[in-house]
Design a protein around this motif. Structure first.
Motif, PDB file in Angstrom:
ATOM      1  N   LYS A  35       0.688  -1.330  -0.240  1.00  0.00           N
ATOM      2  CA  LYS A  35      -0.028   0.059   0.013  1.00  0.00           C
ATOM      3  C   LYS A  35       0.895   1.389   0.100  1.00  0.00           C
ATOM      4  O   LYS A  35      -0.411   2.699  -0.536  1.00  0.00           O
ATOM      5  CB  LYS A  35      -0.944   0.136   1.194  1.00  0.00           C
ATOM      6  CG  LYS A  35      -2.023   1.044   1.338  1.00  0.00           C
ATOM      7  CD  LYS A  35      -3.179   1.313   2.208  1.00  0.00           C
ATOM      8  CE  LYS A  35      -4.287   0.080   1.838  1.00  0.00           C
ATOM      9  NZ  LYS A  35      -5.104   0.477   2.885  1.00  0.00           N
ATOM     10  N   VAL A  36       1.837   1.400   0.760  1.00  0.00           N
ATOM     11  CA  VAL A  36       3.030   2.607   1.200  1.00  0.00           C
ATOM     12  C   VAL A  36       3.216   2.692  -0.387  1.00  0.00           C
ATOM     13  O   VAL A  36       3.702   3.335  -0.848  1.00  0.00           O
ATOM     14  CB  VAL A  36       3.931   2.415   1.249  1.00  0.00           C
ATOM     15  CG1 VAL A  36       5.102   2.783   1.691  1.00  0.00           C
ATOM     16  CG2 VAL A  36       3.491   2.167   3.067  1.00  0.00           C
ATOM     17  N   VAL A  88      -2.766   6.953   3.196  1.00  0.00           N
ATOM     18  CA  VAL A  88      -3.646   7.735   2.741  1.00  0.00           C
ATOM     19  C   VAL A  88      -2.791   7.859   1.217  1.00  0.00           C
ATOM     20  O   VAL A  88      -1.146   8.238   1.304  1.00  0.00           O
ATOM     21  CB  VAL A  88      -3.193   9.225   2.722  1.00  0.00           C
ATOM     22  CG1 VAL A  88      -4.126   9.924   2.513  1.00  0.00           C
ATOM     23  CG2 VAL A  88      -3.812   9.296   4.146  1.00  0.00           C
ATOM     24  N   ILE A  89      -3.428   7.503  -0.141  1.00  0.00           N
ATOM     25  CA  ILE A  89      -2.654   7.105  -1.017  1.00  0.00           C
ATOM     26  C   ILE A  89      -2.348   8.003  -1.902  1.00  0.00           C
ATOM     27  O   ILE A  89      -3.673   8.847  -2.090  1.00  0.00           O
ATOM     28  CB  ILE A  89      -3.663   5.886  -1.554  1.00  0.00           C
ATOM     29  CG1 ILE A  89      -3.253   4.370  -1.686  1.00  0.00           C
ATOM     30  CG2 ILE A  89      -2.832   6.011  -3.352  1.00  0.00           C
ATOM     31  CD1 ILE A  89      -4.302   3.397  -1.732  1.00  0.00           C
ATOM     32  N   PRO A  90      -1.396   8.541  -3.047  1.00  0.00           N
ATOM     33  CA  PRO A  90      -1.367  10.531  -3.136  1.00  0.00           C
ATOM     34  C   PRO A  90      -1.866  10.182  -4.616  1.00  0.00           C
ATOM     35  O   PRO A  90      -2.124   8.644  -5.485  1.00  0.00           O
ATOM     36  CB  PRO A  90      -0.046  10.495  -3.785  1.00  0.00           C
ATOM     37  CG  PRO A  90       0.654   9.571  -2.411  1.00  0.00           C
ATOM     38  CD  PRO A  90      -0.463   8.179  -2.062  1.00  0.00           C
ATOM     39  N   GLY A  91      -2.715  11.103  -4.697  1.00  0.00           N
ATOM     40  CA  GLY A  91      -3.445  11.082  -5.944  1.00  0.00           C
ATOM     41  C   GLY A  91      -4.033  12.620  -6.684  1.00  0.00           C
ATOM     42  O   GLY A  91      -4.584  13.513  -5.156  1.00  0.00           O
ATOM     43  N   GLN A  92      -4.311  12.972  -7.652  1.00  0.00           N
ATOM     44  CA  GLN A  92      -5.307  13.969  -8.045  1.00  0.00           C
ATOM     45  C   GLN A  92      -6.462  14.678  -6.433  1.00  0.00           C
ATOM     46  O   GLN A  92      -6.389  15.457  -6.250  1.00  0.00           O
ATOM     47  CB  GLN A  92      -5.950  13.727  -9.133  1.00  0.00           C
ATOM     48  CG  GLN A  92      -6.747  15.151  -9.825  1.00  0.00           C
ATOM     49  CD  GLN A  92      -7.221  14.928 -10.545  1.00  0.00           C
ATOM     50  OE1 GLN A  92      -6.574  14.297 -11.885  1.00  0.00           O
ATOM     51  NE2 GLN A  92      -7.461  16.722 -11.181  1.00  0.00           N
ATOM     52  N   SER A 148       1.614   1.203  -8.607  1.00  0.00           N
ATOM     53  CA  SER A 148       0.400   1.648  -8.683  1.00  0.00           C
ATOM     54  C   SER A 148      -0.229   0.710  -8.141  1.00  0.00           C
ATOM     55  O   SER A 148      -1.690   1.091  -8.137  1.00  0.00           O
ATOM     56  CB  SER A 148       0.216   2.681  -9.054  1.00  0.00           C
ATOM     57  OG  SER A 148       0.419   2.178 -10.621  1.00  0.00           O
ATOM     58  N   ARG A 149      -0.378  -0.472  -9.039  1.00  0.00           N
ATOM     59  CA  ARG A 149      -1.341  -1.334  -8.778  1.00  0.00           C
ATOM     60  C   ARG A 149      -2.671  -0.845  -9.544  1.00  0.00           C
ATOM     61  O   ARG A 149      -3.570  -1.131  -8.700  1.00  0.00           O
ATOM     62  CB  ARG A 149      -1.785  -1.475  -7.216  1.00  0.00           C
ATOM     63  CG  ARG A 149      -0.953  -3.198  -6.422  1.00  0.00           C
ATOM     64  CD  ARG A 149      -1.527  -2.195  -4.653  1.00  0.00           C
ATOM     65  NE  ARG A 149      -2.074  -1.078  -4.171  1.00  0.00           N
ATOM     66  CZ  ARG A 149      -2.622  -1.126  -2.891  1.00  0.00           C
ATOM     67  NH1 ARG A 149      -2.566  -2.916  -2.440  1.00  0.00           N
ATOM     68  NH2 ARG A 149      -3.056  -0.250  -2.174  1.00  0.00           N
ATOM     69  N   PRO A 150      -2.330  -1.564 -10.147  1.00  0.00           N
ATOM     70  CA  PRO A 150      -3.620  -0.739 -11.412  1.00  0.00           C
ATOM     71  C   PRO A 150      -4.689  -1.298 -12.069  1.00  0.00           C
ATOM     72  O   PRO A 150      -4.357  -2.841 -11.227  1.00  0.00           O
ATOM     73  CB  PRO A 150      -2.344  -0.074 -12.928  1.00  0.00           C
ATOM     74  CG  PRO A 150      -1.088  -1.083 -12.576  1.00  0.00           C
ATOM     75  CD  PRO A 150      -0.963  -1.290 -10.906  1.00  0.00           C
ATOM     76  N   ALA A 151      -5.090  -0.916 -11.379  1.00  0.00           N
ATOM     77  CA  ALA A 151      -7.096  -1.976 -11.959  1.00  0.00           C
ATOM     78  C   ALA A 151      -6.990  -2.918 -12.902  1.00  0.00           C
ATOM     79  O   ALA A 151      -7.810  -4.060 -12.783  1.00  0.00           O
ATOM     80  CB  ALA A 151      -8.550  -0.622 -11.759  1.00  0.00           C
ATOM     81  N   ASP A 152      -6.916  -2.513 -14.004  1.00  0.00           N
ATOM     82  CA  ASP A 152      -6.426  -3.287 -15.090  1.00  0.00           C
ATOM     83  C   ASP A 152      -5.622  -2.785 -16.168  1.00  0.00           C
ATOM     84  O   ASP A 152      -5.016  -1.502 -16.050  1.00  0.00           O
ATOM     85  CB  ASP A 152      -8.130  -3.124 -16.174  1.00  0.00           C
ATOM     86  CG  ASP A 152      -8.112  -1.484 -15.934  1.00  0.00           C
ATOM     87  OD1 ASP A 152      -7.969  -0.987 -16.222  1.00  0.00           O
ATOM     88  OD2 ASP A 152      -9.433  -1.624 -15.496  1.00  0.00           O
TER      89      ASP A 152
END
Length: 235
Positions: A35-36, A88-92, A148-152
């Motif tokens: 996760k980190v 807390v995951i960095p993102g927009q 980043s463990r992309p969803a697909d």
């Protein structure tokens, strides 16, 4: 001198440098590792100022987040607030939180409290990527996208293309990208080593740091926010 139960070090063949050998990681702390390393990197390309500023923020956040987690690994303990910050995951969307400056300040305090040899390893590895390396963009994009463990598959491809494009088209952002990649790589290497060996390598390996170590990047090659990290690494 502070003792760090989470790792041992020994002199490298590089004068003044140390090799890093992690200790076994407690299961509850190791479980945070994936996760980190995850951040919601952009999947759409845009070169307007607001988008490159967002990219810089995400790079800073992810770098400090990974380094704060290294602090957890080195100390083998963490308080509840730090553990919550790390989740807390960095993102927009999260980058728009008004409390983000305070979160970054907390993460930076932990990052700067790391021993210089650990910070130096991360900063120098980033410098190696910034050096003349024809495959740097591909290596960086693959590493950050995987973490980043992309969803697909489509999201993974889009993210890798966007990160590669930013590397080539916005040279001023390369230092920030390289630090985020290097900090993630350090975490990944630490956890792998800790899962396979107890401090040392029976086969006579060199720990999780590069030996000889790449040259540290110059301050001008790094973003402004990295100056305290570079200063700590050189002590």
């Amino acid at each position: 001198m502070q003792q760090w139960p989470g790792y041992q070090s020994k002199p490298s063949c590089d004068p003044g440098q140390n090799l890093v050998f992690p200790a076994p990681v407690p299961a509850d702390l190791g479980a945070l590792g994936e996760k980190v390393r995850a951040a919601d990197w952009p999947v759409r390309l845009a070169f307007r100022t607001s988008r490159t500023a967002l990219l810089d923020t995400l790079c800073r956040w992810q770098t400090l987040r990974a380094l704060a987690y290294v602090h957890v690994l080195a100390a083998r303990t963490a308080d509840a607030r730090l553990l919550n910050d790390l989740r807390v995951i960095p993102g927009q969307e999260t980058a728009g939180d008004p409390a983000l400056p305070e979160l970054l300040a907390r993460l930076e305090r932990y990052a700067l409290a790391l021993p210089p040899d650990l910070l130096d390893a991360v900063v120098s590895e980033g410098g190696g990527l910034l050096a003349d390396n024809r495959f740097a963009a591909s290596v960086l994009a693959a590493g950050l996208t995987t973490d980043s463990r992309p969803a697909d598959t489509d999201q993974a491809v889009s993210r890798a293309v966007v990160l590669t494009s930013y590397w080539y088209e916005t040279p001023a952002q390369r230092g920030a990208l390289a630090l985020a990649w290097s900090a993630n790589l350090f975490v990944r290497s630490w956890l792998w080593w800790a899962a396979h060996f107890t401090y040392g390598d029976p086969a006579g390996g060199i720990g999780i740091t590069t030996d000889p170590r790449p040259a540290r990047p110059s301050p001008s090659a790094l973003p402004v926010w990295a100056a305290p990290l570079l200063d700590r690494a050189t002590r």
